[in-house]
Write a protein that holds these residues in place. Structure first.
Motif, PDB file in Angstrom:
ATOM      1  N   UNK A 116      86.646 -98.338  -6.107  1.00 33.88           N
ATOM      2  CA  UNK A 116      85.909 -99.533  -5.958  1.00 33.88           C
ATOM      3  C   UNK A 116      84.910 -99.821  -7.028  1.00 33.88           C
ATOM      4  N   UNK A 117      84.427 -98.729  -7.598  1.00 40.05           N
ATOM      5  CA  UNK A 117      83.767 -98.900  -8.938  1.00 40.05           C
ATOM      6  C   UNK A 117      84.445 -99.370  -9.950  1.00 40.05           C
ATOM      7  N   UNK A 118      85.902 -99.063 -10.218  1.00 39.73           N
ATOM      8  CA  UNK A 118      86.667 -99.496 -11.303  1.00 39.73           C
ATOM      9  C   UNK A 118      87.098-100.919 -10.926  1.00 39.73           C
ATOM     10  N   UNK A 171      77.496 -94.951   0.138  1.00 34.22           N
ATOM     11  CA  UNK A 171      77.891 -93.537  -0.434  1.00 34.22           C
ATOM     12  C   UNK A 171      79.080 -93.149  -0.219  1.00 34.22           C
ATOM     13  N   UNK A 172      79.367 -93.281   1.215  1.00 33.52           N
ATOM     14  CA  UNK A 172      80.811 -92.635   1.666  1.00 33.52           C
ATOM     15  C   UNK A 172      81.771 -93.299   1.126  1.00 33.52           C
ATOM     16  N   UNK A 173      81.697 -94.702   1.092  1.00 31.67           N
ATOM     17  CA  UNK A 173      82.852 -95.630   0.650  1.00 31.67           C
ATOM     18  C   UNK A 173      83.185 -95.217  -0.899  1.00 31.67           C
ATOM     19  N   UNK A 174      81.895 -95.150  -1.705  1.00 36.59           N
ATOM     20  CA  UNK A 174      82.070 -94.813  -3.012  1.00 36.59           C
ATOM     21  C   UNK A 174      82.687 -93.589  -3.158  1.00 36.59           C
ATOM     22  N   UNK A 212      79.715-103.639  -4.416  1.00 36.55           N
ATOM     23  CA  UNK A 212      78.930-103.122  -3.317  1.00 36.55           C
ATOM     24  C   UNK A 212      79.186-103.333  -1.895  1.00 36.55           C
ATOM     25  N   UNK A 213      79.657-102.337  -1.166  1.00 31.01           N
ATOM     26  CA  UNK A 213      80.180-102.608   0.203  1.00 31.01           C
ATOM     27  C   UNK A 213      79.206-103.293   1.109  1.00 31.01           C
ATOM     28  N   UNK A 251      83.964-104.260   3.694  1.00 27.65           N
ATOM     29  CA  UNK A 251      82.787-104.919   3.940  1.00 27.65           C
ATOM     30  C   UNK A 251      82.590-104.959   5.387  1.00 27.65           C
ATOM     31  N   UNK A 252      83.617-105.024   6.048  1.00 25.63           N
ATOM     32  CA  UNK A 252      83.274-105.161   7.610  1.00 25.63           C
ATOM     33  C   UNK A 252      82.528-103.971   8.214  1.00 25.63           C
ATOM     34  N   UNK A 253      83.075-102.840   7.799  1.00 21.24           N
ATOM     35  CA  UNK A 253      82.248-101.631   8.279  1.00 21.24           C
ATOM     36  C   UNK A 253      80.937-101.654   8.308  1.00 21.24           C
TER      37      UNK A 253
END
Lengths: 716, 716
Positions: A568-570, A559-562, A210-211, A577-579
């Motif tokens: 990421x999910x894999x 949502x955007x990162x995913x 999770x970002x 994280x920093x964003x």
């Protein structure tokens, strides 16, 4: 009397020495694996980046206020403002810096044993606690010493009083920004991260995929540690200053004036020693009860503080007759000592009541768990019902405190009771600041993939942290309720002083002929009560909206990162994280400005508005009533939000080991009832960690600004 | 002057004549099919059974209070109590009996056209409205006439004042029971029925297979119709009485005393006529806007009321100088007239603000709909934020009302403003009472399987009903806020009167030497403010818990029926509707007792507690402060609950036609966002229909009991 002041300063210094010793001891602990250190490093970086930005923003406001204070009052006042602001910031800054280093060490220690984890976490909390109490006491004491001994002012000189009030104002201003900014950051991350992580993506809390997960841990430090530290620093400083001012006013022209002004400082000095002793009693007993270990420390501190109170009384005002106050009451040292004990008793009762309303195993939390079985809606309804009901007993305790101390020694007695209450702040803050450390430790354990039993230990510590956090908030707002009279009295007697001097031709021309009427029969008093009463509601509404907005922006970012990084999910790609941290930092800083200015500007706007419509006398009456109005609603809003939020949180936790409902059915984690309880917890988050606790500095700042308004008008 | 009283009585009578005419007209409308009549019959039976039981319970309390009033005061006071109680009950009883007959006729008329449906529903609402205003005005006027003209008392005689205050008390006591009992019934049915029907069984609202569906429709009638009628009856009666009492006190011994006492009655008489005229302007225009049709009636009433106000002023006090009040203000008829206009303006502004906060299409409701997209938690957070924020503008309007009327004509001017506000109650209640009729009509259309477009018409009417219901509650609590000063002033001046008489040796020995101190500097005043402030919170908490409990029992009952009668879901077996109604009846009656007694007993307990700790003077001071404390928090609690609840409800409705979020995605009924909005609506239900509106009678009853306490002590 100067000797006593030096002894008090020494006590403050001792708190700092304790903090240094404890810091060294925490830092010496094992930092765990490279992965753990990497995660902790990310949290540390984020927290430092946020705090740097927050303090920069506050510094801009602070410089403007500093210049205004200098211009409108004096350099002494401006310096006082700077001392309050800087020390408050420092307490939060150091405390948080220890906290972001203690988290990973707590996780590592918890891998050894629960007791070891508790040891590191509590020591880290105690550092913040001692810094808050020590720096606040040192600041007030040394500045008072400087003004009276070095610059040669009389203790009750207006310059001294203005300078001390400005010191309180500096602390308050930092506090409201830190509480709100930190609160919006932490709950924006928490709510947003949970919504998109737990609910949408179906991954557990603190999952490294999770970002928003680092942001959530950063939030614990900047909100629950630094924000809370600033809040309690402010409560401590304002209470001590207000009691000193009240002493100066009540015994104006008397020979005992120095003793009654030093007495509150002496109490605080004595209580710092007892708090330090108390910390050594926090050790896991044979029964393994974490709460029991913490309470042992608290009760030792409280009981020893009675001895400390006696010593402080003996050293300053003595146990005999102190003299007659200007309010016409003969004040007796023994009675003042009893007032102090009443303050300690109020602390104990509020702790006890808060634990009842927020602890797992008592009726209120059980009723919320039970209501979760019928769904989301009933969970929230029952949580709101509990939050409303939770205001009753603390109010009755506060009322009893007001009446008994007033009967014993007038308003000064009430001031002494609040001072004694705040005296043990070092210990109370220690109990609270240990919470975010264990919360973080749990997150690190999860992300670093430590064995499940480590997480179990940190979860056990964390559950206790929920209750101790609610306790601290109840304590802070309770002291505000009891201190209401003291702050209002400071305003009233200050005003009377200026009017008397003006009418006698001794300057302060602005106040000539002013006749404030604080009777409830005066419509401007009712208007002031209503407008003051509005502040906590409006303020709470804006704060809740801000959290909602911040959380929504986190949801979108995650949502955007995913979407853009399907790896990421894999687990093949690392989230950015920093964003998320950066985005929340901007959001929190932006959102904290408007609500923070509301209580700052409200008394000024009301004063000039009523002045235009009617006259100076009514304007002063309306502002005075406003000060009580903000407390009358604020106390209920704050207690209901913090207790209700704590109860919702623990109702959710009650499902983790399986909650058995009235029909005998066991509901586990992941059941529909558990999901309903998560909704209540989400609602409770901004309630208990953003809006609710920020009401306390909002009350104080309204009062302090009103006092400063008087001082500024007196300078015209 | 007697002539004017007779004219006022005639106006009251005219309202009753209108009600009779409208009843005949409603009853003449087509009742629809046999199935519709059968359903309506079940609703009628349930409602009548509930009301019979509720009134029986209240009657028991009433007889005790009647005896106590007789014993402690006089037969005149006891008779006043009985008149207030019986007329209030009567207004609710008749109104509800019309309402349970109008529902089916509205459904049938809506099958013809939207305009016809609106016609029947609004006429039914107007009957309740005119009964409330007419009976309240007749009761006060005729009893005043009887006491002064027949029994020969001076208008300002203590017996007359005590009798009028007792009349207000009778109305208040009915009101708090009816509001709470009805509120618990209706929301217990609504929340419980929805949870088990919509959520568990997946059947739509008002589905005849749901055993709680009749109870839900019964609830609309007993809560939103009868309960609301009792509440407004009380607000009307108490306001008029308080303003009359204030006139009597301010002009004690003056020749104008009769005019200033009759003036409020004359205003109400004139406004009844304008309300009746207004009802004829409620007709669906070419644009088909239901809200527009209703507002046309309201604006006509408001504008004509200015003329009515002028007439009332001319006939009683005149437009010149009225005389000097005992508070030392010269009161002028023209200024009083302007005060009346201020009252009407406050009404208009509160209507406008409430519509903004609860209407679909404005920012607040949109923000809740938008927040629903991220889930249950954010929906509730945003709803709470809106509810808190919604208190700001009404408070500012009330504050402006207080200041402007006080500047114009002192506290008596404020009283006249509230009287004018309440004068148009007939019209406002009509707007509100039309809500449950359309709600029921929708239910009947659904259950009787009428074509979908009938349901669409009744739904359109129902959506408007949500807003008008919120408007009435805002109006009632707004008048309480503005009336705060009037009620407190009545207490204060009554107390002063007794003290003066006692000190002069004219009886009332109990009050000799009493010196109340209402200044905010008196700790007992702060204590009173805090204890008064607690009442709305504690009361709200108990009411919310009661709804939760009642809803849970409905859930269990419905689950049991589904289990034991498997044919229900298949449509082959009929659910036992009566059992659910009966169960809720028992639950509501049981749950309403304790919270209703809280505001009744609180001033008495505080008086004697403070008396024991300190003395009479401080006890009177604390009770006085309590009266303002209950208003200062009550106004915020009530507005936030009623506006927040209305906003949640309409946020849910916004999904029925598909809500387009900020990202441009359309969320339809049944989507996750819609489900989240249903949670908010469930939470809002007890907020807006049980706890929130019951705060208004709680405020009044605390005030009235305090006035009676004075009267009783004076009789010692």
């Amino acid at each position: 009397m100067q000797t006593i002041l030096w002894v008090v300063a020494l006590c403050g210094l001792l708190a700092l020495v304790y903090a240094m010793w404890a810091t060294r001891s925490v830092l010496a602990a094992d930092q765990g694996s490279a992965r753990m250190q990497e995660i902790a490093g990310a949290i540390r970086e984020g927290a430092q980046a946020y705090l740097a930005r927050q303090y920069t923003t506050i510094a801009i406001v602070g410089v403007v206020v500093f210049a205004l204070t200098w211009l409108l009052l004096s350099l002494y006042a401006a310096a006082g403002f700077a001392i309050g602001a800087i020390l408050s910031g420092l307490a939060g800054f150091i405390g948080m810096n220890v906290s972001v280093r203690a988290n990973v060490r707590t996780a590592q220690a918890a891998a050894r044993s629960l007791g070891a984890g508790l040891g590191v976490a509590f020591k880290s909390g105690a550092i913040t606690g001692m810094l808050v109490a020590g720096l606040a006491l040192l600041g007030v004491t040394l500045y008072f010493l400087a003004l009276t001994a070095w610059f040669g002012f009389e203790p009750a000189d207006r310059t001294v009083i203005d300078a001390l009030v400005s010191l309180g104002f500096g602390a308050s201003l930092i506090s409201i920004f830190a509480r709100l900014g930190g609160g919006i950051f932490t709950k924006g991350a928490d709510v947003g991260g949970d919504l998109v992580g737990k609910v949408e993506a179906g991954i557990p809390e603190d999952d490294p995929r999770n970002p928003a997960t680092i942001a959530d841990n950063v939030g614990d430090n900047v909100g629950d540690c630094a924000g809370m530290a600033a809040d309690l620093f402010e409560t401590y400083a304002v209470t001590v200053v207000a009691t000193m001012v009240l002493g100066a006013i009540f015994f104006a022209g008397s020979t005992v004036i120095e003793s009654v002004m030093i007495y509150p400082l002496a109490i605080c000095g004595a209580c710092i020693i007892t708090s330090i002793i108390g910390t050594f009693f926090v050790r896991l007993g044979a029964n393994g009860s974490i709460m029991g270990a913490l309470y042992k420390g608290l009760w030792v501190t409280t009981l020893l503080s009675i001895v400390g109170l006696a010593a402080a009384t003996w050293a300053t005002v003595g146990f005999g007759d102190v003299g007659q106050s200007s309010a016409g009451i003969t004040i007796n040292g023994l009675n003042l000592f009893i007032c102090g004990i009443v303050g300690l008793a109020v602390t104990g009762l509020i702790v006890w009541i808060t634990e009842y309303y927020t602890g797992i195993g008592f009726r209120p939390v059980r009723s919320i768990s039970e209501a979760s079985v019928s769904g989301h809606g009933t969970n929230v309804i029952q949580g709101l019902a509990v939050s409303l009901e939770a205001t009753a007993l603390p109010t009755i305790v506060i009322v009893a405190g007001i009446i008994s101390t007033y009967q014993l020694a007038g308003l000064y007695g009430t001031g002494i009771a609040v001072t004694a209450m705040l005296g043990v702040a070092g210990m109370i803050v220690a109990l609270d600041a240990f919470g975010p450390v264990t919360d973080n430790a749990g997150g690190i354990a999860e992300m670093a993939g430590l064995p499940a039993d480590v997480r179990r230990s940190t979860d056990a510590l964390d559950a206790v942290g929920n209750t101790t956090k609610a306790v601290t908030k109840g304590y802070a707002i309770g002291s505000a309720g009891l201190g209401a009279l003291v702050l209002f009295a400071a305003y009233n007697y200050d005003l009377q002083f200026f009017i008397q001097q003006a009418d006698a031709g001794n300057g302060f021309e602005y106040f000539r002929g002013v006749q404030p009427d604080f009777a409830l029969t005066n419509p401007y008093v009712v208007v002031g009560l209503l407008l003051g009463g509005l502040i906590p509601f409006l303020f709470g509404g804006i704060a809740m909206t801000a959290v909602g907005r911040a959380a929504s922006s986190v949801v979108e970012e995650v949502r955007r990162q995913f979407r853009e990084k399907p790896g990421i999910m894999a687990g093949t790609e690392r989230p950015d994280y920093a964003r998320a941290v950066d985005l929340l930092t901007k959001a929190a800083i932006k959102e904290m400005i408007v609500p923070s200015l509301l209580p700052v500007l409200a008394p000024i706007v009301v004063y000039f508005a009523v002045y235009l419509i009617s006259d100076k006398s009514q304007a002063f009456s309306a502002v005075g009533a406003m000060l009580l109005g903000v407390i009358v609603t604020g106390i209920f809003v704050a207690i209901s939000m913090t207790s209700g939020g704590g109860a919702w949180d623990n109702a959710k936790k009650s499902f983790e080991d399986g909650f058995v409902d009235a029909a005998g059915v066991r509901h586990m984690k992941g059941s529909d009832a558990h999901k309903a309880s998560v909704t209540g917890d989400t609602v409770g988050d901004p309630y208990k960690d953003t809006a609710g606790p920020a009401v306390n500095p909002a009350i104080k700042i309204t009062n302090i600004v009103a006092l400063l308004l008087l001082a500024v008008l007196a300078h015209q």
